[in-house]
Design a protein around this motif. Structure first.
Motif, PDB file in Angstrom:
ATOM      1  N   ASP A 100      19.326  -1.463   3.620  1.00  0.00           N
ATOM      2  CA  ASP A 100      19.009  -0.321   4.358  1.00  0.00           C
ATOM      3  C   ASP A 100      17.500   0.083   3.660  1.00  0.00           C
ATOM      4  OD1 ASP A 100      20.779  -0.042   6.292  1.00  0.00           O
ATOM      5  OD2 ASP A 100      21.992   1.227   4.772  1.00  0.00           O
ATOM      6  N   GLU A 101      16.878  -0.998   3.189  1.00  0.00           N
ATOM      7  CA  GLU A 101      15.465  -0.336   2.501  1.00  0.00           C
ATOM      8  C   GLU A 101      14.372  -1.528   3.251  1.00  0.00           C
ATOM      9  OE1 GLU A 101      14.662   1.365   0.074  1.00  0.00           O
ATOM     10  OE2 GLU A 101      16.696   2.114  -0.439  1.00  0.00           O
ATOM     11  N   ILE A 102      13.348  -1.042   3.437  1.00  0.00           N
ATOM     12  CA  ILE A 102      12.147  -1.445   3.800  1.00  0.00           C
ATOM     13  C   ILE A 102      11.088  -1.356   2.630  1.00  0.00           C
ATOM     14  CG2 ILE A 102      10.329  -1.565   5.760  1.00  0.00           C
ATOM     15  CD1 ILE A 102      11.947   0.024   7.513  1.00  0.00           C
ATOM     16  N   VAL A 103      10.768  -2.571   2.102  1.00  0.00           N
ATOM     17  CA  VAL A 103       9.843  -2.450   0.789  1.00  0.00           C
ATOM     18  C   VAL A 103       8.456  -3.051   1.269  1.00  0.00           C
ATOM     19  CG1 VAL A 103      11.903  -2.746  -0.769  1.00  0.00           C
ATOM     20  CG2 VAL A 103      10.404  -4.675   0.067  1.00  0.00           C
ATOM     21  N   PRO A 104       7.199  -2.490   0.715  1.00  0.00           N
ATOM     22  CA  PRO A 104       5.938  -2.869   1.152  1.00  0.00           C
ATOM     23  C   PRO A 104       5.941  -4.432   0.605  1.00  0.00           C
ATOM     24  CG  PRO A 104       5.958  -1.155  -0.378  1.00  0.00           C
ATOM     25  CD  PRO A 104       7.388  -1.297  -0.152  1.00  0.00           C
TER      26      PRO A 104
ATOM     27  N   ARG B  48      14.807  -5.199   4.498  1.00  0.00           N
ATOM     28  CA  ARG B  48      13.517  -5.717   4.963  1.00  0.00           C
ATOM     29  C   ARG B  48      12.206  -5.375   4.323  1.00  0.00           C
ATOM     30  NH1 ARG B  48      14.631  -2.669  10.764  1.00  0.00           N
ATOM     31  NH2 ARG B  48      15.049  -1.089   9.224  1.00  0.00           N
ATOM     32  N   PHE B  49      11.004  -5.835   4.767  1.00  0.00           N
ATOM     33  CA  PHE B  49      10.190  -5.703   4.189  1.00  0.00           C
ATOM     34  C   PHE B  49       9.006  -5.235   5.319  1.00  0.00           C
ATOM     35  CE2 PHE B  49       7.432  -9.481   4.712  1.00  0.00           C
ATOM     36  CZ  PHE B  49       8.175 -10.071   5.396  1.00  0.00           C
ATOM     37  N   ARG B  50       7.800  -4.784   4.806  1.00  0.00           N
ATOM     38  CA  ARG B  50       6.829  -4.436   5.785  1.00  0.00           C
ATOM     39  C   ARG B  50       5.726  -5.720   5.739  1.00  0.00           C
ATOM     40  NH1 ARG B  50       6.734  -0.219   9.023  1.00  0.00           N
ATOM     41  NH2 ARG B  50       8.045   1.008   7.782  1.00  0.00           N
ATOM     42  N   ASN B  51       5.789  -6.533   6.918  1.00  0.00           N
ATOM     43  CA  ASN B  51       5.024  -7.838   6.995  1.00  0.00           C
ATOM     44  C   ASN B  51       3.488  -7.545   7.134  1.00  0.00           C
ATOM     45  OD1 ASN B  51       4.583  -7.374   9.813  1.00  0.00           O
ATOM     46  ND2 ASN B  51       6.133  -8.871  10.510  1.00  0.00           N
TER      47      ASN B  51
END
Length: 427
Positions: free
Chosen positions: A243-247, A368-371
RNA sequence: GGAGAGGUGACGGAGCGGUUGAACGUGCCGGUCUCGAAAACCGGAAUACGCGCAAGCGUAUCGUGGGUUCGAAUCCCACCCUCUCCGCCA
């Protein structure tokens, strides 16, 4: 979890690819379930839409102090509300059913995975070093350990039953030294961040890395609680990302974790019962990488190399194989096993398993990551043993044994063993 | 274990039954201005899912799960987590 969109748009291709690993996809079953879901979901959303519109009208009527109008609408709403509730329940059921169906499907294999379902179908990638030759009859770790007074399976059995070990004296220290050596190598030379984690995780975490429904029998569960002893720290570490979105710039994340691992070995009755090859509890240094999707196969090669480095430094002959389609684990798209030479078994035996899961785990745990476009996108996850500590101890004992029953300490481990260069047989 | 406080978007922080997917601020992106930058001003920007060729329309999401209601971020119940105090403890 495989991408449900892919299942919808290209089910025949998916079925074909799953067949390679011996999994038969119930395409008809999926089709009818999906059709049912489509109908129920659409119907539910329509009803919800009606309900929302009506509620809005009531609000407006009330604002205009038109109580008669409001009361009439509210009667309608009461009726509609019941229908909505029913549909929502039905919808919940079918969504759950569909999710269960999809979550039990194994990952799609990478094109480079060798076809076949037998261990012999694995493809050897490379071999390092020569199996050690002895001018005496080599013993296995059980006999060596008994001779050194360092491995005690009888006491372990008294404490906890079969498949446990008690280590003593210099052998216990050697076991500890091996773990330290591995951690120091990976953090100091390979750029991993050392982490310490809980040895128990929730069911949701277990389901994030594999299918809990499918593999719960392999785990030890804490009685009466939603907690499982980790069978590998992959379970705890990979779930850092749940549940994380990393840069974008945070990737890759690389973690090394030394932990005990607990496995019920439910399906392994009678297999590897002698010694500590297959215990309920063993230590492992795990390598975990969270990477950009475009980089995962490159990372897979590197991670496997990191694990091999340990064996090279210990001067232990080993080989790397690509597991066959049928042997590749549920969540993995591609797996390399590293097998170390064990003189006591006169064979190469698994000491590390390095897998690329692509987005399979990430999708399950919404990691997820921020693309580049600023949009969230699933990461790729990988892990590998770097290495199994217990099996490394076995390998060291068996490969470094002497005719008199003592063992020499590999050079790389001596800094961790004080001034000791050998372990001598017990009197 | 006992007592209390609290969990809202990238972050801070309003809202405490009805046009609130969510004020305001910060940060972010684009623009105006500038030699350039800062400041100022203008504009933009959540995620997932469904239907649709598309434009678009719809649904869900304010810790989690239930409930009340025509309608819930707002009320009720349970659970989880965080913080403070007390007790206990490696």
């Amino acid at each position: 979890m495989i991408d449900i969109q892919l299942l919808r748009s290209e089910i025949d291709t998916v079925a074909k690819r799953l067949a390679i690993r011996g999994y038969t996809l119930d395409t008809a079953g999926f089709g009818s379930l999906e059709e049912k879901r489509r109908q129920i979901q659409t119907a539910t959303e329509q009803l919800q839409s009606q309900r929302n519109a009506l509620a809005k009208q009531i609000g407006q009527a009330k604002a205009k102090k038109d109580e008669t109008q409001a009361a009439a609408l509210m009667r309608q709403g009461a009726e509609l509300g019941e229908k909505v509730k029913q549909m929502e329940a039905e919808n919940g059921t079918v969504q759950e059913e569909l999710h269960k169906f999809v979550s039990l499907i194994p990952n799609l294999l990478h094109a480079s995975v060798p076809v076949g379902s037998r261990p012999e179908d694995a493809v050897e990638q490379r071999r390092w070093g020569e199996p050690r030759k002895f001018d005496f009859r080599a013993k296995d770790h059980v006999d060596i350990g008994a001779g050194l007074g360092g491995l005690d399976f009888d006491t372990a059995a008294k404490l906890a039953g079969a498949r446990f070990v008690v280590m003593k004296g210099a052998v216990a220290r050697l076991h500890r030294a091996i773990a330290q050596f591995m951690l120091d190598t990976h953090t100091g030379e390979h750029g991993y961040t050392e982490v310490y984690t809980p040895y128990m995780v929730s069911g949701a975490c277990a389901d994030g890395v594999t299918s809990l429904a499918k593999f719960k029998d392999d785990l030890f569960k804490i009685d009466g609680r939603d907690l499982y002893l980790i069978p590998t720290s992959e379970y705890s570490v990979t779930n850092f990302m749940r549940d994380e979105i990393v840069p974008l710039e945070k990737l890759p994340l690389k973690f090394a974790c030394h932990s005990p691992c607990f496995r019920s070995e439910a399906g392994a009755a009678g297999k590897d019962t002698r010694g500590m090859i297959r215990n309920h509890q063993f230590d492992k240094v795990e390598l975990v990488q969270i990477v950009h999707p475009a980089k995962s196969y490159e990372a897979h090669e590197q991670l496997t190399g990191h694990a091999e480095t340990i064996l090279k430094k210990l001067e232990l002959s080993h080989r790397v194989i690509t597991l066959s389609a049928g042997d590749t684990g549920f969540s993995s798209a591609k797996t390399y096993d590293i097998e170390v030479w064990l003189p006591g078994q006169n064979a190469y035996r698994e000491i590390s398993s390095c897998s690329n899961f692509e987005a399979f785990q990430a999708r399950r745990m919404q990691a997820r990551f921020r693309n580049e476009k600023g949009k969230p996108e699933l990461v790729h996850t990988l892990n590998g043993s770097g290495l199994a500590v217990g099996r490394t101890l076995i390998a060291v004992m068996e490969n470094y044994q002497r005719k008199d029953g003592g063992i020499d300490i590999p050079l790389a481990l001596r800094p961790y063993m004080g001034k000791i260069e050998t372990i001598e047989p017990a009197r």
